[in-house]
Design an enzyme around this catalytic site. Structure first.
Site, PDB file in Angstrom:
ATOM      1  N   ARG A 248       2.626   2.768   8.953  1.00 59.97           N
ATOM      2  CA  ARG A 248       1.687   3.498  10.531  1.00 59.97           C
ATOM      3  C   ARG A 248       2.932   3.514  11.851  1.00 59.97           C
ATOM      4  NH1 ARG A 248      -2.527  -0.647   8.560  1.00 59.97           N
ATOM      5  NH2 ARG A 248      -3.673   1.192   8.430  1.00 59.97           N
TER       6      ARG A 248
ATOM      7  N   HIS B 242       9.408  -3.118   2.916  1.00 59.61           N
ATOM      8  CA  HIS B 242       9.321  -3.754   2.091  1.00 59.61           C
ATOM      9  C   HIS B 242      10.293  -3.903   0.823  1.00 59.61           C
ATOM     10  CE1 HIS B 242       5.553  -1.057   2.490  1.00 59.61           C
ATOM     11  NE2 HIS B 242       5.025  -2.179   2.846  1.00 59.61           N
TER      12      HIS B 242
ATOM     13  N   LEU C 187       6.582   3.240   1.270  1.00 55.92           N
ATOM     14  CA  LEU C 187       7.151   2.057   1.427  1.00 55.92           C
ATOM     15  C   LEU C 187       8.809   2.053   2.364  1.00 55.92           C
ATOM     16  CD1 LEU C 187       8.154   1.118  -2.110  1.00 55.92           C
ATOM     17  CD2 LEU C 187       6.398   0.293  -0.765  1.00 55.92           C
TER      18      LEU C 187
ATOM     19  N   MET D 252       1.133  -1.331   0.115  1.00 56.95           N
ATOM     20  CA  MET D 252      -0.062   0.302  -0.293  1.00 56.95           C
ATOM     21  C   MET D 252       0.726   0.785   0.252  1.00 56.95           C
ATOM     22  SD  MET D 252      -2.996  -0.577   1.918  1.00 56.95           S
ATOM     23  CE  MET D 252      -3.399  -0.819   3.869  1.00 56.95           C
TER      24      MET D 252
ATOM     25  N   GLU E 251       5.506 -11.685   7.152  1.00 60.44           N
ATOM     26  CA  GLU E 251       5.305 -12.894   8.345  1.00 60.44           C
ATOM     27  C   GLU E 251       5.171 -11.410   9.561  1.00 60.44           C
ATOM     28  OE1 GLU E 251       8.120 -15.184   9.905  1.00 60.44           O
ATOM     29  OE2 GLU E 251       7.493 -16.676   7.479  1.00 60.44           O
TER      30      GLU E 251
HETATM   31  O1  PAF Z   1       0.164  -5.992   3.425  1.00 59.58           O
HETATM   32  C1  PAF Z   1       0.058  -4.489   3.036  1.00 59.58           C
HETATM   33  O2  PAF Z   1      -0.091  -4.017   2.488  1.00 59.58           O
HETATM   34  C2  PAF Z   1      -1.974  -5.080   2.508  1.00 59.58           C
HETATM   35  O3  PAF Z   1      -3.018  -5.222   3.281  1.00 59.58           O
HETATM   36  C3  PAF Z   1      -1.989  -6.195   0.922  1.00 59.58           C
HETATM   37  C4  PAF Z   1      -1.792  -7.129   0.878  1.00 59.58           C
HETATM   38  C5  PAF Z   1      -0.985  -4.921   0.622  1.00 59.58           C
HETATM   39  C6  PAF Z   1      -3.582  -5.148   0.284  1.00 59.58           C
HETATM   40  O4  PAF Z   1      -3.857  -4.283  -0.143  1.00 59.58           O
END
Ligand code: PAF
Length: 283
Positions: free
Chosen positions: A190, A40, A36, A33, A151
């Site tokens: 967050r 990520h 980053l 989402m 995870e």
């Molecule tokens: O973990 C996330 O960032 C979201 O839940 C995902 C897997 C990209 C789905 O929107």
């Protein structure tokens, strides 16, 4: 540094993937989402080890947020994200608008049972329907050989595995270890909401969960260990605890001592809700 090619339509995404497929290349998908961080980027690295081309989707999925949640204030930083993906040498960013993913008249929702029961669902009842629907769409749009999920969102990872198994989606789901700061705090978009004082409290989250898992492994009574974990989280400065539970690592059914276990928790710091999980070490 060169930013990756960014496309915002499913047709452009499919055209690029078709070209790669024609060249016999393996494709990996990293759904995100955005906002980053190193967590990520670690998923991108795993994708690059497992495939020839790495697609990163950046889409703040409205259907997984309840009306009371932080959809509007969820951090969005597309330019910076593309720079980070350029530095990580990701090949393609898929950045659809909400109208591309959910055009007028969209009326389908995927609901996964099994591992979605309890934990997050007790507090975010429509969360996993939103996740399952968007993840199924992203996988069908990209048709990757592998898709990588952290995870850190352990229940989400289990739900995605169940989704792909049940719907025969031809993709290998890879779970990636949680990336933490030097104090053990799991990387999360967050975390940007936390002020200095909250950050210091948040950094005790993982230690408390690890101590709880260690005491379970040493034979502590499960209910007593969970109550003690909640007490310690509140004593550390968390405002409230949604849950701390020991579950079976594979099915997320309540944990039995003869099975691999995971301690999962969600707790509030001010207006920010944090989740984390650790495995129960084998005795
Ligand atoms: O973990 C996330 O960032 C979201 O839940 C995902 C897997 C990209 C789905 O929107």
């Amino acid at each position: 540094m060169t930013r990756p090619l960014a496309v915002d339509s499913v047709s452009a995404l499919r055209a690029q993937i078709r070209d790669w497929r024609r060249d016999g290349l393996r494709v990996a998908l990293v759904p995100t989402m955005g906002a980053l961080h190193d967590g990520h980027i670690s998923l991108v690295r795993i994708a690059q080890e497992r495939a020839d081309r790495c697609v990163v989707s950046i889409f703040v999925n409205p259907t997984q947020f309840a009306p009371s949640e932080d959809l509007d204030k969820y951090p969005r930083q597309l330019g910076l994200d593309l720079d980070l993906l350029g530095a990580a040498k990701a090949d393609l960013a898929f950045t659809p608008a909400v109208s591309e993913m959910y055009p007028a008249g969209f009326a389908t929702r995927i609901s996964v049972g099994g591992p979605s029961v309890g934990l997050e669902s007790d507090f975010r009842p429509s969360f996993f329907d939103g996740v399952a629907t968007v993840v199924a769409k992203l996988i069908l749009q990209t048709n990757p050989d592998v898709a990588i999920f952290g995870e850190k969102d352990y229940q989400q990872l289990c739900v995605v595995r169940q989704l792909c198994r049940d719907l025969d989606l031809p993709v290998e789901i890879i779970g990636a270890p949680t990336i933490r700061d030097a104090h053990g705090l799991a990387m999360s978009s967050r975390n940007a909401y936390l002020d200095e004082g909250e950050l210091a409290v948040a950094r005790q989250f993982n230690t408390i969960l690890r101590d709880t898992a260690a005491s379970l492994a040493a034979g502590a009574d499960q209910q007593a260990a969970m109550a003690e974990a909640s007490r310690l989280l509140i004593a550390a400065g968390f405002r409230s605890v949604d849950y701390v539970e020991a579950r079976d690592s594979h099915t997320l059914a309540p944990w039995r001592r003869d099975r691999e276990g995971r301690v999962l928790a969600a707790a509030w710091l001010g207006k920010t809700r944090l989740i984390d999980n650790v495995d129960v070490p084998s005795a």
